[in-house]
Design a protein around this motif. Structure first.
Motif, PDB file in Angstrom:
ATOM      1  N   GLU A  37       0.815  -1.217   0.000  1.00 39.49           N
ATOM      2  CA  GLU A  37       0.000   0.000   0.000  1.00 39.49           C
ATOM      3  C   GLU A  37       0.847   1.264   0.000  1.00 39.49           C
ATOM      4  N   GLY A  38       2.169   1.113  -0.026  1.00 40.09           N
ATOM      5  CA  GLY A  38       3.054   2.265  -0.067  1.00 40.09           C
ATOM      6  C   GLY A  38       3.432   2.831   1.279  1.00 40.09           C
ATOM      7  N   GLU A  73       9.607  -8.848   0.008  1.00 41.12           N
ATOM      8  CA  GLU A  73       8.981  -9.941  -0.742  1.00 41.12           C
ATOM      9  C   GLU A  73       7.807  -9.431  -1.568  1.00 41.12           C
ATOM     10  N   ALA A  74       7.063  -8.464  -1.036  1.00 37.16           N
ATOM     11  CA  ALA A  74       5.876  -7.949  -1.725  1.00 37.16           C
ATOM     12  C   ALA A  74       6.223  -7.013  -2.869  1.00 37.16           C
ATOM     13  N   THR A  75       7.306  -6.227  -2.712  1.00 37.62           N
ATOM     14  CA  THR A  75       7.610  -5.180  -3.695  1.00 37.62           C
ATOM     15  C   THR A  75       8.878  -5.414  -4.487  1.00 37.62           C
ATOM     16  N   GLY A  76       9.801  -6.225  -3.935  1.00 33.93           N
ATOM     17  CA  GLY A  76      11.067  -6.493  -4.619  1.00 33.93           C
ATOM     18  C   GLY A  76      12.066  -5.358  -4.533  1.00 33.93           C
ATOM     19  N   GLU A  77      11.897  -4.447  -3.563  1.00 37.86           N
ATOM     20  CA  GLU A  77      12.779  -3.285  -3.498  1.00 37.86           C
ATOM     21  C   GLU A  77      13.097  -2.916  -2.049  1.00 37.86           C
ATOM     22  N   PHE A  78      14.273  -2.315  -1.841  1.00 33.29           N
ATOM     23  CA  PHE A  78      14.617  -1.733  -0.544  1.00 33.29           C
ATOM     24  C   PHE A  78      15.743  -0.733  -0.732  1.00 33.29           C
ATOM     25  N   VAL A  79      15.954   0.098   0.291  1.00 32.10           N
ATOM     26  CA  VAL A  79      17.045   1.063   0.298  1.00 32.10           C
ATOM     27  C   VAL A  79      17.857   0.836   1.560  1.00 32.10           C
ATOM     28  N   HIS A 100       2.160  -2.837  12.302  1.00 27.13           N
ATOM     29  CA  HIS A 100       2.372  -2.756  10.858  1.00 27.13           C
ATOM     30  C   HIS A 100       1.644  -1.539  10.287  1.00 27.13           C
ATOM     31  N   GLY A 101       2.361  -0.786   9.453  1.00 21.96           N
ATOM     32  CA  GLY A 101       1.772   0.384   8.823  1.00 21.96           C
ATOM     33  C   GLY A 101       2.130   1.695   9.485  1.00 21.96           C
ATOM     34  N   GLU A 102       2.600   1.647  10.746  1.00 22.13           N
ATOM     35  CA  GLU A 102       3.040   2.881  11.400  1.00 22.13           C
ATOM     36  C   GLU A 102       4.496   3.153  11.015  1.00 22.13           C
ATOM     37  N   SER A 103       4.844   4.421  10.848  1.00 24.53           N
ATOM     38  CA  SER A 103       6.127   4.806  10.284  1.00 24.53           C
ATOM     39  C   SER A 103       7.201   5.008  11.344  1.00 24.53           C
ATOM     40  N   GLU A 104       8.238   4.160  11.289  1.00 25.81           N
ATOM     41  CA  GLU A 104       9.407   4.347  12.142  1.00 25.81           C
ATOM     42  C   GLU A 104      10.171   5.610  11.765  1.00 25.81           C
ATOM     43  N   MET A 105      10.123   5.967  10.495  1.00 29.63           N
ATOM     44  CA  MET A 105      10.812   7.177  10.053  1.00 29.63           C
ATOM     45  C   MET A 105      10.200   8.409  10.716  1.00 29.63           C
ATOM     46  N   VAL A 118      13.661   3.175  -7.229  1.00 24.47           N
ATOM     47  CA  VAL A 118      12.835   2.259  -6.441  1.00 24.47           C
ATOM     48  C   VAL A 118      11.824   3.087  -5.650  1.00 24.47           C
ATOM     49  N   ARG A 119      10.792   2.424  -5.150  1.00 29.72           N
ATOM     50  CA  ARG A 119       9.723   3.124  -4.445  1.00 29.72           C
ATOM     51  C   ARG A 119      10.054   3.528  -3.014  1.00 29.72           C
ATOM     52  N   PRO A 120      10.774   2.713  -2.239  1.00 33.73           N
ATOM     53  CA  PRO A 120      11.042   3.129  -0.859  1.00 33.73           C
ATOM     54  C   PRO A 120      11.857   4.422  -0.819  1.00 33.73           C
ATOM     55  N   PRO A 121      11.528   5.332   0.091  1.00 34.42           N
ATOM     56  CA  PRO A 121      12.328   6.545   0.236  1.00 34.42           C
ATOM     57  C   PRO A 121      13.623   6.238   0.978  1.00 34.42           C
TER      58      PRO A 121
END
Length: 204
Positions: A37-38, A73-79, A100-105, A118-121
Motif C-alpha cells: 500500500e506504499g 517480498e511484496a515489492t522487490g525493493e529496498f534502500v 504494521h503500517g506505522e512509520s518508524e521514520m 525504487v519506491r522506498p524513500p
C-alpha cells in the motif's frame, strides 16, 4: 594461549553469549521499504554486509518474519541508508517495535527523500544510500537441515546516493561521515576510528 573453547550447541558457559562480540563491529543495514500500500518502514539490521562489487550486491538477514522482509517480498525493493554517529539516536528509535503500517521514520523524526529507481524513500540526512532490487530471499538451515527462523535478503544495488558534502577530491570521506557498527552486547556500538592504508601484495 589458554583458549576458552565451547561448542555453541552445548552452550558457551559464560555470563553472555560472546558470538556477536567476536564478529564485530558489524555494518548496520538501515533498511527502508514500503508495503504493497506504499506505507514506509525503516529498521536497522546488524547482520548486513556487501557480498559482491560488480554488480554491487548487499544483503541483510531478518531473524523472524519482520516487516522489512515481508515488504521486500511484496515489492522487490529496498534502500540501505548509511548509519552514522550523528544519526545514531534516530536509528535506535527506528528499531522500536510498531504495529504494521506505522512509520518508524516519522517516529524517529527523520525526513524521507525520494529515491530515483525504487519506491522506498531514503533517509534524507544519511550521507549515502543504496537503492536495491531484490535478487533472492534465502531461508537459512542448520547442519541437520532444520529450518532456522532467519531469511537472508540479497539485493542488487541499482542506484547510489552520496551527499556531495562527503566527497573530497572524488573520494567518499568515511572519517567525515562517521559510520557506526554494531558490537556484541545489548547496547554496544562502535564509531569508526583510526584508519590505515595497506595494499595487497603483487602476484609473485
Amino acid at each position: 594461549m589458554d583458549p576458552h573453547f565451547y561448542e555453541p550447541r552445548l552452550g558457551h558457559g559464560l555470563p553472555h553469549d560472546p558470538f556477536k562480540a567476536i564478529v564485530a563491529p558489524r555494518p548496520i543495514g538501515w533498511i527502508s521499504t514500503v508495503d504493497a500500500e506504499g506505507r514506509v518502514n525503516l529498521a536497522p539490521y546488524s547482520f548486513f554486509n556487501a557480498f559482491n562489487s560488480a554488480p554491487p550486491i548487499v544483503g541483510f538477514a531478518s531473524e523472524g518474519r519482520k516487516d522489512s522482509l515481508r515488504n521486500v517480498e511484496a515489492t522487490g525493493e529496498f534502500v540501505c541508508n548509511l548509519a552514522t554517529r550523528p544519526l545514531a539516536e534516530a536509528l535506535n528509535r527506528s528499531s522500536t517495535p510498531l504495529p504494521h503500517g506505522e512509520s518508524e521514520m516519522e517516529l524517529a523524526g527523520l525526513e524521507p527523500a525520494p529515491s530515483r529507481l525504487v519506491r522506498p524513500p531514503r533517509v534524507a540526512d544519511a550521507p549515502a544510500a543504496l537503492e536495491c532490487r531484490l535478487l533472492q530471499v534465502v531461508p537459512l538451515h542448520d547442519l541437520e537441515g532444520k529450518a532456522v527462523d532467519t531469511h537472508l535478503v540479497l539485493g542488487q544495488v541499482v542506484g547510489v546516493h552520496i551527499d556531495r558534502a562527503y566527497l573530497v577530491d572524488g573520494v567518499f570521506d568515511l572519517r567525515a561521515a562517521r559510520p557506526i557498527g554494531r558490537c556484541g552486547y545489548r547496547g554496544d556500538y562502535a564509531e569508526m576510528g583510526a584508519m590505515f592504508e595497506m595494499f595487497r601484495p603483487a602476484r609473485r
